[in-house]
Structures are given as C-alpha cells and as structure tokens.
Motif scaffolding. Structure first.
Motif, PDB file in Angstrom:
ATOM      1  N   PHE A  33       3.294  -5.756   5.580  1.00 13.11           N
ATOM      2  CA  PHE A  33       2.348  -6.009   4.485  1.00 13.11           C
ATOM      3  C   PHE A  33       1.683  -7.372   4.687  1.00 13.11           C
ATOM      4  O   PHE A  33       0.461  -7.496   4.611  1.00 13.11           O
ATOM      5  CB  PHE A  33       3.074  -6.001   3.126  1.00 13.11           C
ATOM      6  N   ASP A  34       2.497  -8.395   4.950  1.00 14.62           N
ATOM      7  CA  ASP A  34       1.963  -9.760   5.057  1.00 14.62           C
ATOM      8  C   ASP A  34       1.047  -9.917   6.265  1.00 14.62           C
ATOM      9  O   ASP A  34      -0.012 -10.531   6.183  1.00 14.62           O
ATOM     10  CB  ASP A  34       3.120 -10.774   5.142  1.00 14.62           C
ATOM     11  N   SER A  82      -0.621  -7.530   7.952  1.00 14.37           N
ATOM     12  CA  SER A  82      -1.844  -6.745   7.802  1.00 14.37           C
ATOM     13  C   SER A  82      -2.779  -7.429   6.807  1.00 14.37           C
ATOM     14  O   SER A  82      -4.002  -7.448   7.004  1.00 14.37           O
ATOM     15  CB  SER A  82      -1.521  -5.324   7.335  1.00 14.37           C
ATOM     16  N   GLY A 103       1.436  -9.311   0.665  1.00  8.84           N
ATOM     17  CA  GLY A 103       1.898  -8.020   0.143  1.00  8.84           C
ATOM     18  C   GLY A 103       1.226  -7.593  -1.158  1.00  8.84           C
ATOM     19  O   GLY A 103       0.561  -6.554  -1.210  1.00  8.84           O
ATOM     20  N   SER A 159      -1.962  -4.750  -1.591  1.00 12.02           N
ATOM     21  CA  SER A 159      -1.654  -3.617  -2.452  1.00 12.02           C
ATOM     22  C   SER A 159      -2.731  -3.470  -3.536  1.00 12.02           C
ATOM     23  O   SER A 159      -3.205  -2.375  -3.827  1.00 12.02           O
ATOM     24  CB  SER A 159      -0.274  -3.843  -3.080  1.00 12.02           C
ATOM     25  N   LYS A 170       0.583  -2.271  12.317  1.00 13.20           N
ATOM     26  CA  LYS A 170      -0.130  -3.559  12.238  1.00 13.20           C
ATOM     27  C   LYS A 170      -1.221  -3.619  13.321  1.00 13.20           C
ATOM     28  O   LYS A 170      -2.343  -4.053  13.066  1.00 13.20           O
ATOM     29  CB  LYS A 170       0.911  -4.666  12.433  1.00 13.20           C
ATOM     30  N   VAL A 225      -1.661   0.974   3.324  1.00 16.42           N
ATOM     31  CA  VAL A 225      -0.659   1.211   2.269  1.00 16.42           C
ATOM     32  C   VAL A 225      -0.222   2.685   2.266  1.00 16.42           C
ATOM     33  O   VAL A 225       0.966   2.989   2.184  1.00 16.42           O
ATOM     34  CB  VAL A 225      -1.188   0.776   0.878  1.00 16.42           C
ATOM     35  N   VAL A 238       9.291  -5.605  -1.448  1.00 16.58           N
ATOM     36  CA  VAL A 238       8.346  -4.487  -1.372  1.00 16.58           C
ATOM     37  C   VAL A 238       8.658  -3.447  -2.467  1.00 16.58           C
ATOM     38  O   VAL A 238       7.813  -2.624  -2.816  1.00 16.58           O
ATOM     39  CB  VAL A 238       8.333  -3.870   0.048  1.00 16.58           C
ATOM     40  N   ASN A 259       6.199  -2.984  -5.126  1.00 19.95           N
ATOM     41  CA  ASN A 259       4.911  -2.349  -4.815  1.00 19.95           C
ATOM     42  C   ASN A 259       4.631  -1.121  -5.677  1.00 19.95           C
ATOM     43  O   ASN A 259       5.437  -0.199  -5.758  1.00 19.95           O
ATOM     44  CB  ASN A 259       4.877  -1.981  -3.321  1.00 19.95           C
TER      45      ASN A 259
END
Ligand code: ATP
Ligand code: MG
Ligand code: FE
Length: 342
Positions: free
Chosen positions: A166-167, A169, A180, A184, A215, A242, A271, A274
């Motif tokens: 997440f971080d 990307s 993150g 999202s 990624k 996502v 996460v 999320n």
C-alpha cells in the motif's frame, strides 16, 4: 491486576493501562508520522529520540485519565520486538527504569502478538479458536490461533507486506507517507475497469502471498502516463491496485476458513483498517457463513493498548512470566513462531 503497556517499536509511542477486572482504563498515543513525512519513511534515529521525549508525558496522561496512582500498577509490559532496535530500547529501558523505581515486575511482549490479540479488546470479542489474518506494515501472515501463545503459521508473504505494498504503491502515485489510507481513499473515486492488475499467487494452492510484482505493475502503469498525471488517472490506478490486493487477501482467507472448518476469522494490523478490505471480507463472510472480527479502528495500527492487553493475557495464564530482573534485552528480529506459549 493493572498492567501498563508500553509500545515503541516503530513510529508510534503508545502507553495504556489495562485492568484484568475492569478492562481498558486509559490509552494514549503519539504518532510521529508528521515528523517522518518529509523523508518519505521512518528515520530510525529520529524515531528513537522522539520516543524518549514522549514516553513520560504519555505515562502521566494515562495515569491521570485512569485516576490511579503509579503504585497501583501491578506489572509493566513493553514491546520487546520485533521492530527498530533503537526505538525498542527506549520502551524497554523505560519499562525497566519504572519497574525498578516502583518495585514492579516487567514483561517483554511480542509486537505481533499484540496486533493478533487486539481484536479481543473490541466490545464483542471473538472466542478461540480462530483464523487470523495479520496485515501490517511489516508482516502479512495467515495463522490458526487456538489460544494465547498458540499460533500456527499457515502462510505468509514471500516479499513485501500488504501495508508495505500500500505504502510503496501510494508513493508511486505521489502520495505522502504512510500512503495506505490515502491510496485507499483515492481508489474510491477510481474506475475499476481501467486497470486489471495481477493477483499474485491467487491460485498458488498455499497460504503464501507475494506483493512485489503488484507494486511493479503499478509502476509500469504510472510510467505510461505523462508526469503530470491527472487526479482521475491516479484514482483509476489506485482502484486497480486496491481491487487486486483485496481480492488476494480475501480469497486466501476464504480458503483458510474452508480448510480449517473454523467459523471465526480475525483481522489484525494496520491494513485491517482498510475500508475496501472490510467490505469485501464482510461480503465473503455473509456468503460463506463465517463471522469476521476486527480491532477497533484506533487499535489497528500500533498502540499501547494491545501491548498492555497481550501482557495481561500472558500474566493471567502465567504470573511468573513477569520479572524483577531488570537486565533488558530487545529482539529487533523475532519470528512469532519462536514465541513460547504462555
Ligand atoms: P509491523 O506491525 O509489521 O511491525 P507496523 O507496526 O508498521 O508493522 P501497523 O502499524 O500495523 O504496521 O500498520 C501500518 C500499516 O498499515 C502502514 O503500512 C499503513 O499504510 C497501513 N494502513 C493503515 N491504515 C490503512 C488503510 N486504511 N488502508 C490501507 N492501509 C492502511
Ligand atoms: Mg506506524
Ligand atoms: Fe505494528
């Protein structure tokens, strides 16, 4: 029994008081996110120094909120590992010093056990046994949990953790650290039909994960746009990312539920906050007839409450785990399977 929890493994200083009779009495958190943001990630030396500044004021805060005296604390649980060595040392030495001064025993807690047990702090906690998906900044693991200290690893990531994916990307999309929550949010306005990213290891027939390829797929997609990518183009990439990561996480959970025959799934780690993951898991749970449990939103990411709670659960099972031997020892690398049952 009142347990003070001290968390300092990374970039959050968290203190909390948990009472085995009355539950969580107070918790306080200082996040260093703003301080690390300009560097695009956590700077270990800055993290350690800031933990030193924050611990004592946060202790005073929880003591006053809980309306107790320092002497009412029965034991001090601190995060012993895994995490940044310098940051861990701050919490460990703080716990030792306080334990010595108050003549109270201390106990080193495994940070991941803290995350893993954090859903039990919720108002409707799950009972053992359950399947747990731990999705944090540094870990992605599926486990079978039969009790405190009884963890069987079913599978884990072979490269990046989910939070890390997440971080990273998010960073590729120019979002600031930790990306993150931002990626999202951006994904919510994205079109799901534009980018079909790979679902790594979706059909691998085991419970392992791999997110570094995803990624790379995000990077390849971003490179096809001009440098001044529009917000809607970014949102479409975010949505594709996502959707892919959520698909994989949910599919592996569903298979683990089916294979184990258990009816309770527990999500833990950052996460777990999320929204898309929660929605997809809830839908899968309704369809496949199992229950899914989450930590309170504020206890998904690092906090002192989960450390106080994990410490209290261990001490309830085995009071001799707490020691007045104040020779502390942190464990920056500490696989969860090396943790002994309470
Ligand atoms: P570990 O516990 O493995 O040592 P950590 O303590 O850094 O790692 P956590 O505090 O559990 O990890 O979680 C932080 C991670 O959670 C970050 O990667 C962050 O981007 C991610 N995260 C937090 N909220 C969300 C969200 N709403 N959506 C996606 N990711 C999120
Ligand atoms: Mg953090
Ligand atoms: Fe964590």
């Amino acid at each position: 029994m009142i347990v003070l929890g001290v968390e300092s493994s990374c970039d959050e200083t968290g203190l909390a008081l948990y009472d085995t009779e009355r539950g969580l009495l107070a918790h306080a958190l200082h996040s260093q996110i703003a301080m690390h943001q300009e560097y695009g990630g956590v700077v270990p030396e800055l993290a350690s120094r800031d933990h030193i500044r924050r611990t004592l004021p946060l202790l005073h805060q929880v003591i006053s909120e809980a309306q107790i005296q320092k002497q009412d604390i029965d034991a001090i649980a601190y995060t012993q590992g895994p995490g940044l060595a310098g940051a861990l040392l701050v919490g460990a030495s703080f716990a030792c010093g306080l334990g010595m001064a108050l003549d109270k025993p201390i106990l080193g807690v495994h940070h991941l056990e803290g995350h893993l047990l954090s859903p039990l702090l919720a108002s409707q906690p799950p009972e053992f046994p359950f399947i747990a998906l731990l999705v944090s900044g540094g870990h992605t693991q599926l486990m079978r949990v039969d009790g405190v200290g009884q963890y069987q690893l079913l599978g884990e990531t072979l490269d990046d953790a989910a939070g890390e994916a997440f971080d990273k990307s998010a960073k590729l999309l120019g979002l600031s650290y930790p990306g993150g929550p931002a990626i999202s949010k951006l994904a919510e306005s994205g079109d799901p039909a534009i980018h079909q990213f790979p679902r790594p290891m979706l059909h691998s027939k085991d419970f392992n994960f791999s997110f570094s390829g995803l990624k790379t797929a995000v990077l390849t997609a971003v490179k096809k746009y001009p440098p001044d990518m529009s917000e809607s183009d970014k949102a479409n990439v975010a949505r594709g990312f996502v959707d892919a990561i959520v698909d994989v996480l949910v599919a592996k959970c569903v298979t683990a539920m089916k294979q184990s025959g258990l009816k309770r799934l527990v999500i833990a780690g950052g996460v777990g906050a999320n929204r898309q993951l929660r929605l997809a898991l809830n839908a899968a749970a309704a369809k496949k007839r199992f229950q899914v449990f989450y930590p309170e939103l504020e206890f998904c990411t690092d906090n002192g409450a989960m450390i106080a709670f994990a410490g209290a659960m261990r001490l309830k099972k085995n009071p001799t785990l707490a020691t007045r031997d104040f020779a502390f020892n942190v464990r920056p690398r500490w696989p969860l399977h090396e943790l002994t049952a309470a």
